[in-house]
Design a protein around this motif. Structure first.
Motif, PDB file in Angstrom:
ATOM      1  N   LEU A 367       0.822  -1.200   0.000  1.00  0.00           N
ATOM      2  CA  LEU A 367       0.000   0.000   0.000  1.00  0.00           C
ATOM      3  C   LEU A 367       0.862   1.258   0.000  1.00  0.00           C
ATOM      4  CD1 LEU A 367      -2.846  -0.947   2.519  1.00  0.00           C
ATOM      5  CD2 LEU A 367      -3.081  -0.598   0.060  1.00  0.00           C
ATOM      6  N   HIS A 368       1.933   1.209   0.801  1.00  0.00           N
ATOM      7  CA  HIS A 368       2.794   2.387   0.906  1.00  0.00           C
ATOM      8  C   HIS A 368       3.612   2.595  -0.361  1.00  0.00           C
ATOM      9  CE1 HIS A 368       6.371   4.733   2.082  1.00  0.00           C
ATOM     10  NE2 HIS A 368       5.523   5.375   2.870  1.00  0.00           N
ATOM     11  N   ASP A 369       4.208   1.513  -0.855  1.00  0.00           N
ATOM     12  CA  ASP A 369       5.158   1.647  -1.961  1.00  0.00           C
ATOM     13  C   ASP A 369       4.462   1.751  -3.317  1.00  0.00           C
ATOM     14  OD1 ASP A 369       7.099   1.430  -0.045  1.00  0.00           O
ATOM     15  OD2 ASP A 369       7.485  -0.701  -0.403  1.00  0.00           O
ATOM     16  N   LEU A 370       3.303   1.170  -3.470  1.00  0.00           N
ATOM     17  CA  LEU A 370       2.666   1.134  -4.783  1.00  0.00           C
ATOM     18  C   LEU A 370       1.428   2.021  -4.856  1.00  0.00           C
ATOM     19  CD1 LEU A 370       2.946  -2.708  -5.476  1.00  0.00           C
ATOM     20  CD2 LEU A 370       4.455  -0.884  -6.295  1.00  0.00           C
ATOM     21  N   VAL A 371       0.470   1.760  -3.959  1.00  0.00           N
ATOM     22  CA  VAL A 371      -0.813   2.435  -4.085  1.00  0.00           C
ATOM     23  C   VAL A 371      -0.683   3.920  -3.806  1.00  0.00           C
ATOM     24  CG1 VAL A 371      -3.189   2.531  -3.237  1.00  0.00           C
ATOM     25  CG2 VAL A 371      -2.027   0.323  -3.498  1.00  0.00           C
ATOM     26  N   ILE A 372      -0.041   4.287  -2.700  1.00  0.00           N
ATOM     27  CA  ILE A 372       0.069   5.707  -2.360  1.00  0.00           C
ATOM     28  C   ILE A 372       0.886   6.457  -3.404  1.00  0.00           C
ATOM     29  CG2 ILE A 372       1.092   7.309  -0.692  1.00  0.00           C
ATOM     30  CD1 ILE A 372       0.087   5.643   1.521  1.00  0.00           C
ATOM     31  N   GLN A 373       1.961   5.833  -3.875  1.00  0.00           N
ATOM     32  CA  GLN A 373       2.776   6.509  -4.895  1.00  0.00           C
ATOM     33  C   GLN A 373       1.954   6.772  -6.159  1.00  0.00           C
ATOM     34  OE1 GLN A 373       5.717   7.714  -4.356  1.00  0.00           O
ATOM     35  NE2 GLN A 373       5.788   6.864  -2.274  1.00  0.00           N
ATOM     36  N   ARG A 374       1.141   5.817  -6.559  1.00  0.00           N
ATOM     37  CA  ARG A 374       0.313   6.018  -7.753  1.00  0.00           C
ATOM     38  C   ARG A 374      -0.756   7.086  -7.517  1.00  0.00           C
ATOM     39  NH1 ARG A 374      -0.783   0.152 -10.632  1.00  0.00           N
ATOM     40  NH2 ARG A 374       1.412  -0.346 -11.032  1.00  0.00           N
ATOM     41  N   LEU A 375      -1.298   7.075  -6.298  1.00  0.00           N
ATOM     42  CA  LEU A 375      -2.279   8.116  -5.992  1.00  0.00           C
ATOM     43  C   LEU A 375      -1.632   9.497  -6.002  1.00  0.00           C
ATOM     44  CD1 LEU A 375      -4.379   6.412  -3.168  1.00  0.00           C
ATOM     45  CD2 LEU A 375      -5.088   6.884  -5.520  1.00  0.00           C
ATOM     46  N   PHE A 376      -0.400   9.605  -5.482  1.00  0.00           N
ATOM     47  CA  PHE A 376       0.322  10.866  -5.538  1.00  0.00           C
ATOM     48  C   PHE A 376       0.516  11.312  -6.992  1.00  0.00           C
ATOM     49  CE2 PHE A 376       2.112  10.721  -1.106  1.00  0.00           C
ATOM     50  CZ  PHE A 376       1.698  12.002  -0.755  1.00  0.00           C
ATOM     51  N   ALA A 377       0.954  10.369  -7.812  1.00  0.00           N
ATOM     52  CA  ALA A 377       1.186  10.704  -9.225  1.00  0.00           C
ATOM     53  C   ALA A 377      -0.118  11.131  -9.894  1.00  0.00           C
ATOM     54  CB  ALA A 377       1.785   9.505  -9.945  1.00  0.00           C
ATOM     55  N   THR A 378      -1.208  10.415  -9.589  1.00  0.00           N
ATOM     56  CA  THR A 378      -2.497  10.795 -10.161  1.00  0.00           C
ATOM     57  C   THR A 378      -2.918  12.184  -9.688  1.00  0.00           C
ATOM     58  OG1 THR A 378      -3.140   8.464 -10.214  1.00  0.00           O
ATOM     59  CG2 THR A 378      -4.907  10.100 -10.417  1.00  0.00           C
ATOM     60  N   GLY A 379      -2.677  12.495  -8.408  1.00  0.00           N
ATOM     61  CA  GLY A 379      -3.020  13.810  -7.884  1.00  0.00           C
ATOM     62  C   GLY A 379      -2.237  14.920  -8.560  1.00  0.00           C
ATOM     63  N   MET A 380      -0.946  14.678  -8.804  1.00  0.00           N
ATOM     64  CA  MET A 380      -0.132  15.686  -9.476  1.00  0.00           C
ATOM     65  C   MET A 380      -0.620  15.899 -10.907  1.00  0.00           C
ATOM     66  SD  MET A 380       3.629  14.610  -8.029  1.00  0.00           S
ATOM     67  CE  MET A 380       4.454  15.877  -8.988  1.00  0.00           C
ATOM     68  N   MET A 381      -1.010  14.826 -11.585  1.00  0.00           N
ATOM     69  CA  MET A 381      -1.524  14.967 -12.952  1.00  0.00           C
ATOM     70  C   MET A 381      -2.815  15.771 -12.954  1.00  0.00           C
ATOM     71  SD  MET A 381      -0.818  11.093 -14.330  1.00  0.00           S
ATOM     72  CE  MET A 381      -1.760  11.380 -15.813  1.00  0.00           C
ATOM     73  N   LEU A 382      -3.655  15.531 -11.980  1.00  0.00           N
ATOM     74  CA  LEU A 382      -4.917  16.277 -11.914  1.00  0.00           C
ATOM     75  C   LEU A 382      -4.660  17.748 -11.595  1.00  0.00           C
ATOM     76  CD1 LEU A 382      -7.187  13.705 -10.006  1.00  0.00           C
ATOM     77  CD2 LEU A 382      -7.381  14.432 -12.395  1.00  0.00           C
ATOM     78  N   GLU A 383      -3.687  18.041 -10.706  1.00  0.00           N
ATOM     79  CA  GLU A 383      -3.374  19.443 -10.400  1.00  0.00           C
ATOM     80  C   GLU A 383      -2.845  20.167 -11.635  1.00  0.00           C
ATOM     81  OE1 GLU A 383      -0.672  19.276  -7.151  1.00  0.00           O
ATOM     82  OE2 GLU A 383      -2.261  19.178  -5.635  1.00  0.00           O
ATOM     83  N   SER A 384      -2.034  19.477 -12.435  1.00  0.00           N
ATOM     84  CA  SER A 384      -1.535  20.070 -13.678  1.00  0.00           C
ATOM     85  C   SER A 384      -2.682  20.340 -14.645  1.00  0.00           C
ATOM     86  CB  SER A 384      -0.499  19.155 -14.322  1.00  0.00           C
ATOM     87  OG  SER A 384      -0.067  19.674 -15.559  1.00  0.00           O
ATOM     88  N   ALA A 385      -3.601  19.373 -14.722  1.00  0.00           N
ATOM     89  CA  ALA A 385      -4.761  19.555 -15.600  1.00  0.00           C
ATOM     90  C   ALA A 385      -5.652  20.685 -15.102  1.00  0.00           C
ATOM     91  CB  ALA A 385      -5.547  18.244 -15.684  1.00  0.00           C
ATOM     92  N   GLN A 386      -5.725  20.833 -13.769  1.00  0.00           N
ATOM     93  CA  GLN A 386      -6.559  21.896 -13.208  1.00  0.00           C
ATOM     94  C   GLN A 386      -6.034  23.279 -13.609  1.00  0.00           C
ATOM     95  OE1 GLN A 386      -6.384  22.225  -8.969  1.00  0.00           O
ATOM     96  NE2 GLN A 386      -8.429  23.160  -8.784  1.00  0.00           N
ATOM     97  N   ARG A 387      -4.703  23.419 -13.557  1.00  0.00           N
ATOM     98  CA  ARG A 387      -4.127  24.723 -13.907  1.00  0.00           C
ATOM     99  C   ARG A 387      -4.349  25.048 -15.372  1.00  0.00           C
ATOM    100  NH1 ARG A 387       0.007  22.847 -10.407  1.00  0.00           N
ATOM    101  NH2 ARG A 387       1.168  22.050 -12.209  1.00  0.00           N
ATOM    102  N   GLY A 388      -4.405  24.023 -16.223  1.00  0.00           N
ATOM    103  CA  GLY A 388      -4.568  24.282 -17.653  1.00  0.00           C
ATOM    104  C   GLY A 388      -6.013  24.348 -18.098  1.00  0.00           C
ATOM    105  N   ALA A 389      -6.929  24.079 -17.207  1.00  0.00           N
ATOM    106  CA  ALA A 389      -8.343  24.087 -17.603  1.00  0.00           C
ATOM    107  C   ALA A 389      -8.841  25.517 -17.751  1.00  0.00           C
ATOM    108  CB  ALA A 389      -9.164  23.337 -16.551  1.00  0.00           C
TER     109      ALA A 389
END
Length: 560
Positions: A367-389
């Motif tokens: 959970l720590h090494d895989l799931v949370i890291q992927r959720l972090f990456a997904t969150g960063m992608m969404l924040e980038s998309a938010q700024r460009g919307a």
């Protein structure tokens, strides 16, 4: 040099050999009858009847000497009807009177009036009058097995030399028959104890419910020892021993009782020493224990490799015979085997717990090494998309998704922290019920509905709660395996008043399945009833929740 006389009884005198020979066919029939079986008690009855017929006596009895050689372990009589025997009461024990004298001095005794013999101590109340008496020891290879007693010829004549000669021959054959019956009984007894040990080992290592396994230990101990109860004691948290399982003829409320460490019997068991009590009512060591109302008791430590795991108690009823040396030895071996099985079961559960902890640690790492890291990456992608919307609605929607991801990450971190805890605080009854319901949903294919009424966690005690969970597990298992239900309702009500006025808790498990078939197995329902009885409650069944009462409702209730 004249030949040496043959051993055994000699004819009374030369002139009377004709009468002696006339009795030989009857003697041979008697010897054949005596040696025709192997079961000890029936053999003793057969000897009495045969001896009475051979010597034309109204009364006959046989006393089998106990292992210590100072009393009678068995006393079987012939000629006294059952009603008279009940009025007489206690059978002779061979410690006093003429019967005791025959044990200490095993030689033939022939009396014309036994009431005038100085060794006689008289008859108890309701005993029929007896005058003439013939007592013959039963010996084989120098070992005294017991004595054969005859009294009162219908003709009124005393026992003569012919009677003595015939009965002595019969006594020799009886000794052989008793010896064979004893060997047979000892072999059967050892076989029963071995089978009991196998059943206990299987139950403890099967990986099922520990309470059920301990109940098997108690039931086997009671059955094998011929006791009125079998009791398993385990170390209590605050010291002393706690009654963890009871198998008795009648319901008992002793389950969960803690016997303090200052009790004399408990101190002996915790020190790894067995305790044997001839009469619990008079022994000071059992004055404050739950076995005060019993007679002989065998208390054995469950001890292995110097470690005391608990105790095993087998009490007999008042007035019953004490445990013999053979029974004590067999019981000790049974307790040793049960202790070994307990230790192996503990080790098996430790391995299972270790495997669970290792699996939880692996899940936490993943959970720590895989799931949370992927959720972090997904969150960063969404924040980038938010700024460009460009559209405000899109920016708000993406921002809400990012916030939800942050909350999810925090929840996963909390779960990781919980998974990595080596121990948890004791869970409440509500949590344990929900776990059982959730576990049952997997094999059922649907989740049973559940409802709680009243202060379930605070009102219900640990012992009642533990048995309620076991009853819930049994009821859900029955619904899955036998009912074919599509709907199950579970209710735990802690506001119940029992029929005797005590406050209690009621577990209701209702389904819409096929119901209880006629002639079907009832082992699960008996388990529910037994669990309720051990804590002073009851269990019953009724119509289900299907159309027209289809299905089954299990009602299990017990005091707090």
């Amino acid at each position: 040099m004249p030949p040496a006389p043959l051993p055994g009884p000699q004819p009374p005198h030369r002139g009377s050999s004709a009468e002696l020979l006339a009795r030989v066919p009857k003697l041979l029939d008697a010897m054949r009858s005596v040696g025709s079986g192997l079961e000890l008690h029936s053999t003793l009855h057969r000897i009495c009847e045969t001896a009475a017929d051979l010597a034309s006596a109204r009364y006959a009895a046989i006393g089998v000497v106990d292992e210590d050689g100072d009393g009678l372990a068995e006393f079987v009589h012939h000629g006294v009807d059952e009603a008279t025997a009940r009025r007489i009461g206690h059978l002779p024990d061979g410690h006093k009177g003429l019967l005791g004298a025959l044990i200490r001095d095993p030689d033939p005794v022939r009396l014309t009036d036994l009431t005038e013999d100085p060794r006689s101590c008289g008859f108890p109340e309701h005993h029929p009058p007896m005058r003439d008496f013939l007592g013959v020891p039963i010996r084989v290879h120098g070992e005294n097995f017991g004595n054969l007693y005859l009294s009162d010829k219908p003709s009124g004549e005393p026992f003569n030399d012919y009677d003595l000669a015939m009965v002595r021959v019969l006594a020799t054959e009886a000794g052989i028959a008793i010896g064979n019956a004893r060997l047979y009984e000892a072999a059967r007894q050892r076989e029963r104890w071995i089978d009991g040990s196998v059943a206990v080992t299987t139950a403890l290592l099967a990986g099922g419910d520990m309470d059920e396994a301990l109940q098997v230990v108690a039931e086997q101990a009671r059955r094998l020892s011929g006791a009125r109860a079998g009791i398993v004691l385990l170390p209590a948290d605050g010291g002393g021993l706690e009654i963890a399982a009871v198998a008795a003829q009648h319901p008992t409320h002793a389950l969960g009782t803690v016997i303090p460490p200052d009790n004399g019997v408990v101190a002996e068991l915790l020190a790894g020493r067995p305790v044997f009590v001839d009469d619990a009512a008079t022994d000071p060591r059992t004055a404050a224990g739950p076995v005060r109302g019993y007679g002989p008791i065998m208390l054995l430590p469950l001890c292995r490799d110097g470690r005391v795991l608990g105790g095993l108690v087998m009490p007999r009823a008042r007035g019953e015979r004490p445990f013999t040396r053979t029974e004590r030895a067999l019981g000790d071996r049974f307790a040793s085997q049960a202790a070994l099985a307990l230790m192996m079961a503990d080790a098996q559960r430790d391995r299972e717990r270790l495997a669970v902890y290792e699996d939880r640690d692996r899940i936490a790492r993943d959970l720590h090494d895989l799931v949370i890291q992927r959720l972090f990456a997904t969150g960063m992608m969404l924040e980038s998309a938010q700024r460009g919307a460009l559209a405000p609605e899109v920016r708000d929607g993406v921002g809400g998704a990012v916030d939800e991801l942050d909350i999810t990450i925090q929840e996963i971190r909390s779960a990781i922290f919980a998974l990595r805890q080596p121990a948890q605080a004791p869970e409440g009854l509500r949590t344990r019920v929900l776990r059982e319901v959730a576990m049952a949903a997997v094999p059922l294919g649907f989740s049973p509905s559940h409802r709680f009424v009243g202060p379930v966690d605070t009102a219900v005690g640990d012992l009642t709660g533990k048995n309620l969970i076991a009853a819930l597990r049994e009821a859900l298992s029955n619904a899955f395996r036998h009912a074919g239900a599509t709907r199950i309702e579970v209710v735990v009500d802690a506001t119940v008043t029992l029929p005797d006025g005590r406050p209690g808790v009621r577990l209701t498990v209702a389904d819409d399945g096929v119901g209880i078939p006629e002639g079907g197995r009832r082992s699960g329902l008996r388990n529910l009833e037994r669990r309720a009885e051990t804590v002073g409650g009851t269990s019953r069944t009724g119509p289900g929740i299907g159309r027209d009462g289809r299905g089954t409702t299990v009602l299990w209730e017990a005091p707090y």
